[in-house]
Design an enzyme around this catalytic site. Structure first.
Site, PDB file in Angstrom:
ATOM      1  CB  SER A 156      -0.906   0.024   1.235  1.00 34.18           C
ATOM      2  OG  SER A 156      -1.571   1.266   1.363  1.00 34.18           O
ATOM      3  CE1 TYR A 169      -4.267  -2.214   4.582  1.00 30.35           C
ATOM      4  CE2 TYR A 169      -3.514  -0.006   4.000  1.00 30.35           C
ATOM      5  CZ  TYR A 169      -3.923  -1.273   3.623  1.00 30.35           C
ATOM      6  OH  TYR A 169      -3.993  -1.594   2.285  1.00 30.35           O
TER       7      TYR A 169
END
Length: 273
Positions: A156, A169
């Site tokens: 990501s 995350y």
């Protein structure tokens, strides 16, 4: 192993074709990757924890021509015994080569780091970090014996810049990206390439869980100074196919000289960071 008779992959055909493993295959980016690989004639083992593969969103897009190539598997990627059993016992992997692994499974838990619980951390670390670590290790061991193979992991762009309420995350994805670089360095001498694709905001079910309604917040494209977000210079969110295209390029022979690389696909949102 979390696999019932209705979800078992059929025994491999006598030709024992090379196969591609894709995690997170049920929907979103993982499903888009599977469909593009199927269109190239690849045999795909699509792995997900969602029960009943016929209820996976990808199933609606599987045409008759894809059915012989499509091998869905319900598997708990956080379980080392389940992964070990898959690699040692599954009929499709017996005497077949693993051409590639794509780690696309992941979860997003929102919240502040001050309020994060131990369970929040453990679950996110298991799914976002340890699951691809274990899958990559088991696959790489086979690839070293084969003397070929390619691994691409979906991380990501949050691994590159801080994000409010996405600290867990972002941290797990940052660890994942660096693991992949280290693995790539170890595997280079065996001719095995490992790369990372890091998406930004992409129109997937994971992204939509962040929206207050069925429309994307204007801050995604325009930015939000209060949230320290710069927006997306290209003024459009990515589609799952955009990420899948990057993955397929890194899997292909066109990228044969590329390893230890992280390709950011975010419309410029991280400003090249």
């Amino acid at each position: 192993m979390n696999m019932n008779p209705s979800t078992e992959i059929p025994a491999a055909p006598s030709s024992r074709p090379d196969i591609v493993l894709v995690t997170g295959a049920a929907q979103g980016i993982g499903a888009a990757i599977c469909l593009k690989l199927l269109s190239q004639g690849k045999h795909i083992v699509g792995i997900d924890c969602q029960p009943d593969p016929q209820q996976w969103p990808i199933w609606q897009a599987l045409t008759d021509q894809f059915q012989p190539l499509w091998h869905p598997l319900v598997l708990d990627l956080t379980s080392l015994p389940a992964i070990s059993a898959f690699f040692s016992e599954h009929p499709l992997l017996q005497n077949s080569s693993i051409e590639a692994l794509v780690n696309a499974a992941g979860i997003l838990r929102m919240g502040t780091l001050l309020d994060a619980t131990l369970q929040d951390w453990q679950t996110s670390l298991q799914v976002n970090l340890m699951a691809p670590v274990l899958m990559s290790q088991a696959t790489a061991q086979r690839m070293v014996q084969q003397k070929f193979g390619t691994i691409v992991t979906v991380s990501s762009n949050a691994a590159r810049v801080p994000r409010q309420h996405m600290g867990i995350y972002a941290t797990t994805k940052a660890a994942l990206s660096h693991f992949c670089r280290n693995l790539a360095l170890e595997l280079a001498e065996h001719g095995i390439r490992c790369n990372v694709v890091s998406p930004g905001s992409t129109l997937t079910p994971m992204q939509k869980q962040l929206w207050p309604d069925d429309q994307p917040p204007a801050s995604i494209l325009q930015g939000n100074l209060a949230q320290y977000r710069t927006g997306i210079p290209l003024q459009q969110m990515a589609q799952p196919d955009d990420i899948a295209n990057a993955v397929l390029f890194l899997l292909s022979d066109q990228a044969r000289q590329i390893t230890l690389h992280e390709m950011v696909v975010d419309g410029g949102a991280t400003l090249g960071a």
